[in-house]
Design a protein around this motif. Sequence first.
Motif, PDB file in Angstrom:
ATOM      1  N   THR A   1    -161.214 -33.315 -79.127  1.00 33.70           N
ATOM      2  CA  THR A   1    -162.187 -32.846 -78.137  1.00 33.70           C
ATOM      3  C   THR A   1    -162.357 -31.331 -78.203  1.00 33.70           C
ATOM      4  N   LEU A   2    -161.233 -30.620 -78.283  1.00 34.77           N
ATOM      5  CA  LEU A   2    -161.293 -29.155 -78.342  1.00 34.77           C
ATOM      6  C   LEU A   2    -161.985 -28.678 -79.622  1.00 34.77           C
ATOM      7  N   ARG A   3    -161.763 -29.375 -80.720  1.00 33.11           N
ATOM      8  CA  ARG A   3    -162.444 -29.010 -81.973  1.00 33.11           C
ATOM      9  C   ARG A   3    -163.952 -29.172 -81.841  1.00 33.11           C
ATOM     10  N   GLU A   4    -164.347 -30.268 -81.217  1.00 35.78           N
ATOM     11  CA  GLU A   4    -165.780 -30.503 -81.006  1.00 35.78           C
ATOM     12  C   GLU A   4    -166.384 -29.420 -80.115  1.00 35.78           C
ATOM     13  N   GLU A   5    -165.657 -29.050 -79.070  1.00 36.47           N
ATOM     14  CA  GLU A   5    -166.136 -27.994 -78.178  1.00 36.47           C
ATOM     15  C   GLU A   5    -166.179 -26.650 -78.917  1.00 36.47           C
ATOM     16  N   ARG A   6    -165.209 -26.451 -79.765  1.00 31.91           N
ATOM     17  CA  ARG A   6    -165.128 -25.198 -80.532  1.00 31.91           C
ATOM     18  C   ARG A   6    -166.314 -25.066 -81.481  1.00 31.91           C
ATOM     19  N   GLU A   7    -166.762 -26.167 -82.037  1.00 35.13           N
ATOM     20  CA  GLU A   7    -167.939 -26.150 -82.915  1.00 35.13           C
ATOM     21  C   GLU A   7    -169.169 -25.649 -82.167  1.00 35.13           C
ATOM     22  N   LYS A   8    -169.257 -25.997 -80.899  1.00 36.64           N
ATOM     23  CA  LYS A   8    -170.414 -25.613 -80.089  1.00 36.64           C
ATOM     24  C   LYS A   8    -170.303 -24.178 -79.566  1.00 36.64           C
ATOM     25  N   ALA A   9    -169.066 -23.720 -79.331  1.00 35.18           N
ATOM     26  CA  ALA A   9    -168.861 -22.392 -78.736  1.00 35.18           C
ATOM     27  C   ALA A   9    -167.830 -21.616 -79.553  1.00 35.18           C
ATOM     28  N   GLN A  10    -168.246 -21.157 -80.723  1.00 27.48           N
ATOM     29  CA  GLN A  10    -167.306 -20.496 -81.626  1.00 27.48           C
ATOM     30  C   GLN A  10    -166.826 -19.136 -81.127  1.00 27.48           C
ATOM     31  N   ASP A  11    -167.498 -18.557 -80.159  1.00 30.98           N
ATOM     32  CA  ASP A  11    -167.108 -17.244 -79.640  1.00 30.98           C
ATOM     33  C   ASP A  11    -166.115 -17.350 -78.486  1.00 30.98           C
ATOM     34  N   ASP A  12    -165.809 -18.535 -78.047  1.00 33.69           N
ATOM     35  CA  ASP A  12    -164.932 -18.737 -76.889  1.00 33.69           C
ATOM     36  C   ASP A  12    -163.466 -18.579 -77.312  1.00 33.69           C
ATOM     37  N   VAL A  13    -162.895 -17.416 -77.000  1.00 38.11           N
ATOM     38  CA  VAL A  13    -161.523 -17.096 -77.387  1.00 38.11           C
ATOM     39  C   VAL A  13    -160.518 -17.973 -76.625  1.00 38.11           C
ATOM     40  N   ALA A  14    -160.778 -18.201 -75.355  1.00 44.15           N
ATOM     41  CA  ALA A  14    -159.884 -19.039 -74.551  1.00 44.15           C
ATOM     42  C   ALA A  14    -159.820 -20.461 -75.114  1.00 44.15           C
ATOM     43  N   LEU A  15    -160.940 -20.956 -75.551  1.00 44.22           N
ATOM     44  CA  LEU A  15    -161.000 -22.289 -76.148  1.00 44.22           C
ATOM     45  C   LEU A  15    -160.199 -22.325 -77.446  1.00 44.22           C
ATOM     46  N   LEU A  16    -160.315 -21.279 -78.235  1.00 41.18           N
ATOM     47  CA  LEU A  16    -159.551 -21.198 -79.480  1.00 41.18           C
ATOM     48  C   LEU A  16    -158.048 -21.185 -79.192  1.00 41.18           C
ATOM     49  N   LYS A  17    -157.638 -20.422 -78.189  1.00 43.59           N
ATOM     50  CA  LYS A  17    -156.217 -20.366 -77.828  1.00 43.59           C
ATOM     51  C   LYS A  17    -155.719 -21.733 -77.378  1.00 43.59           C
ATOM     52  N   GLN A  18    -156.509 -22.418 -76.581  1.00 46.16           N
ATOM     53  CA  GLN A  18    -156.135 -23.752 -76.116  1.00 46.16           C
ATOM     54  C   GLN A  18    -156.045 -24.729 -77.287  1.00 46.16           C
ATOM     55  N   LEU A  19    -156.978 -24.628 -78.217  1.00 42.04           N
ATOM     56  CA  LEU A  19    -156.955 -25.484 -79.401  1.00 42.04           C
ATOM     57  C   LEU A  19    -155.690 -25.234 -80.216  1.00 42.04           C
ATOM     58  N   ARG A  20    -155.354 -23.985 -80.437  1.00 40.14           N
ATOM     59  CA  ARG A  20    -154.138 -23.643 -81.208  1.00 40.14           C
ATOM     60  C   ARG A  20    -152.881 -24.162 -80.503  1.00 40.14           C
ATOM     61  N   LYS A  21    -152.863 -24.019 -79.186  1.00 40.01           N
ATOM     62  CA  LYS A  21    -151.720 -24.499 -78.398  1.00 40.01           C
ATOM     63  C   LYS A  21    -151.554 -26.008 -78.547  1.00 40.01           C
TER      64      LYS A  21
END
Length: 116
Positions: free
Chosen positions: A69-89
């Motif tokens: 889910t986070l990867r899919e969201e990341r594809e849509k919002a590549q500038d979202d740093v918080a999302l990237l951190k959550q994905l890495r976590k």
Amino acid sequence: IQELLRVMRTIDDRIVHELNTTIPTASFVGKVDPGQTCKELYDSLMDAHTNRERIIKNCIAQTSSVVKTLREEREKAQDDVALLKQLRKEQTKLKLMQSELNVEEVVNDRSWKVLS
């Protein structure tokens, strides 16, 4: 989850002690049925291994779903740093859970060798 697994692995950690207390000394041979006691220990070990594997696999499935889910969201919002951190976590959490399956295999193998 790791604390839960540690507690659930107590039976494996104490397998030698359990066997030593299961097999009767000469003075207790008539009072204890070692075959039945060993079977009970075997059954307990099987239950523990099955339950731990089920818990680990459920965690992996849930975390995999979150990562997807986070990867899919990341594809849509590549500038979202918080999302990237959550994905890495979550990816790190997933790797830890997958490594727990390897740990589980080692623990189980050791216990079965001792029991045999």
